[in-house]
Design a protein around this motif. Structure first.
Motif, PDB file in Angstrom:
ATOM      1  N   ALA A   1     -72.889 -46.967  52.963  1.00 57.77           N
ATOM      2  CA  ALA A   1     -71.739 -47.240  52.099  1.00 57.77           C
ATOM      3  C   ALA A   1     -72.028 -48.387  51.132  1.00 57.77           C
ATOM      4  O   ALA A   1     -71.606 -48.354  49.964  1.00 57.77           O
ATOM      5  N   ASP A   2     -72.760 -49.388  51.591  1.00 58.31           N
ATOM      6  CA  ASP A   2     -73.077 -50.535  50.738  1.00 58.31           C
ATOM      7  C   ASP A   2     -73.966 -50.159  49.562  1.00 58.31           C
ATOM      8  O   ASP A   2     -74.006 -50.877  48.560  1.00 58.31           O
TER       9      ASP A   2
ATOM     10  N   SER B   1     -70.177 -50.176  44.870  1.00 58.75           N
ATOM     11  CA  SER B   1     -69.702 -50.765  46.123  1.00 58.75           C
ATOM     12  C   SER B   1     -69.467 -52.261  45.962  1.00 58.75           C
ATOM     13  O   SER B   1     -70.031 -52.914  45.071  1.00 58.75           O
TER      14      SER B   1
ATOM     15  N   THR C   1     -71.886 -38.600  47.508  1.00 56.84           N
ATOM     16  CA  THR C   1     -70.693 -39.357  47.157  1.00 56.84           C
ATOM     17  C   THR C   1     -69.778 -38.580  46.213  1.00 56.84           C
ATOM     18  O   THR C   1     -68.579 -38.851  46.149  1.00 56.84           O
TER      19      THR C   1
ATOM     20  N   VAL D   1     -73.779 -47.320  47.785  1.00 57.61           N
ATOM     21  CA  VAL D   1     -73.125 -46.417  46.837  1.00 57.61           C
ATOM     22  C   VAL D   1     -72.825 -47.159  45.532  1.00 57.61           C
ATOM     23  O   VAL D   1     -72.391 -48.320  45.538  1.00 57.61           O
TER      24      VAL D   1
ATOM     25  N   GLU E   1     -64.689 -41.311  53.063  1.00 58.61           N
ATOM     26  CA  GLU E   1     -65.260 -42.583  52.601  1.00 58.61           C
ATOM     27  C   GLU E   1     -65.090 -43.668  53.650  1.00 58.61           C
ATOM     28  O   GLU E   1     -66.009 -44.455  53.918  1.00 58.61           O
ATOM     29  N   ASP E   2     -63.906 -43.719  54.268  1.00 54.89           N
ATOM     30  CA  ASP E   2     -63.665 -44.702  55.324  1.00 54.89           C
ATOM     31  C   ASP E   2     -64.570 -44.444  56.521  1.00 54.89           C
ATOM     32  O   ASP E   2     -65.062 -45.378  57.165  1.00 54.89           O
TER      33      ASP E   2
ATOM     34  N   LEU F   1     -67.563 -43.102  56.402  1.00 52.89           N
ATOM     35  CA  LEU F   1     -68.909 -43.523  56.011  1.00 52.89           C
ATOM     36  C   LEU F   1     -69.060 -45.027  56.195  1.00 52.89           C
ATOM     37  O   LEU F   1     -70.069 -45.496  56.744  1.00 52.89           O
ATOM     38  N   LYS F   2     -68.057 -45.775  55.763  1.00 54.38           N
ATOM     39  CA  LYS F   2     -68.112 -47.227  55.885  1.00 54.38           C
ATOM     40  C   LYS F   2     -68.100 -47.666  57.349  1.00 54.38           C
ATOM     41  O   LYS F   2     -68.775 -48.638  57.721  1.00 54.38           O
TER      42      LYS F   2
END
Length: 288
Positions: free
Chosen positions: A191-192, A197, A170, A194, A180-181, A183-184
């Motif tokens: 992502a959840d 979050s 990260t 990190v 980042e987008d 990953l989500k």
């Protein structure tokens, strides 16, 4: 420290680490092929008076219901527990490696699975033992999905209760626009987890625990994923936070090993599931 102690201490640590891995390794291959038929995930299992709550094992990110538990499942079964495990967080087209879907949806899958186990066994409650995400995700089930009424104890092995930096990944995201987008979108379960979050903010808001559930967290100083390791700990009136190295300074297990084959951690899991008959966990527990 005397020179010979400088030599013997790291040597002893290495030998202990080898023992932690070797003791269960002799039976791991056999259990991989026969786990369901040998009593693990046996839906005809009837909990005993000594162990009235079935144990549901919750794998970590990139894990699954078999590989994550080749050592711990038979360890608990041999001690008289009805043991079950589930797959959750599957992504389409990704076999074997689970725990990657949105964690709130994974918690719903856990809820349905616990209901299945309770119906099959006739038990009023279950105990949950989870590794990494599997030690943290059930807290959503307990807090928001009514799980507190159906769970006696939650034991987390290296749970990322307050987030992870994904092994430093990260820290690189700001240098790659859109990462980042991505990953989500592709692995929301990662992502959840990190730090900071929206999922973790919601999960931890208003307190780490809920009434009626016993919590145990087992951490290792050498965790390279859920770090700092103190971030795994929970706060609450019914919480037992444990550091492996306080029990056995020679234990070198890191994030993966603590869940896969660390017999010292397993002994502490057994203590958490049956505190009335708990025995001291020490370096010798690797042979228990």
């Amino acid at each position: 420290m005397l020179p010979w102690k400088r030599v013997l201490r790291p040597l002893a640590a290495l030998l202990l680490t080898a023992a932690i891995a070797i003791v269960p390794a002799a039976t791991a291959t056999a259990h991989a092929a026969t786990a369901p038929s040998s009593g693990w995930n046996d839906y005809t299992c009837t909990p005993s008076a000594a162990h009235p709550w079935p144990v549901v094992l919750v794998h970590g990110t990139f894990g699954n219901s078999v590989d994550n538990w080749l050592s711990l499942a038979p360890y608990l079964k041999d001690r008289g527990y009805c043991v079950f495990s589930l797959d959750y967080g599957r992504l389409p087209g990704v076999p074997l490696f689970h725990g990657l879907g949105p964690i709130d949806e994974s918690a719903e899958q856990l809820s349905a699975y616990v209901d299945k186990v309770l119906t099959a066994t006739g038990a009023a409650k279950a105990d949950l033992v989870g590794h990494s995400q599997g030690g943290m995700m059930p807290r959503y089930y307990l807090k928001f999905l009514g799980g507190a009424a159906k769970v006696n104890t939650l034991v987390g092995l290296a749970p990322d209760n307050h987030g992870t930096d994904l092994g430093g990944l990260t820290n690189l995201l700001p240098y790659f626009p859109g990462a980042e987008d991505l990953l989500k979108a592709t692995t929301p379960g990662l992502a959840d987890q990190v730090v900071g979050s929206a999922f973790l903010t919601k999960l931890n808001q208003g307190g780490d625990t809920v009434p009626g559930v016993h919590y145990t967290v087992i951490a290792t100083r050498y965790d390279e994923v859920a770090k700092p390791w103190r971030g795994q700990y929970l706060s609450g009136s019914d919480v037992h936070n444990v550091l492996l190295q306080d029990l056995c300074p020679l234990d070198l297990s890191e994030h993966v090993a603590i869940g896969l084959f660390d017999r010292i951690a397993f002994h502490e899991v057994a203590n958490a599931l049956d505190p009335a008959h708990a025995t001291a966990t020490t370096c010798a527990s690797v042979f228990s």
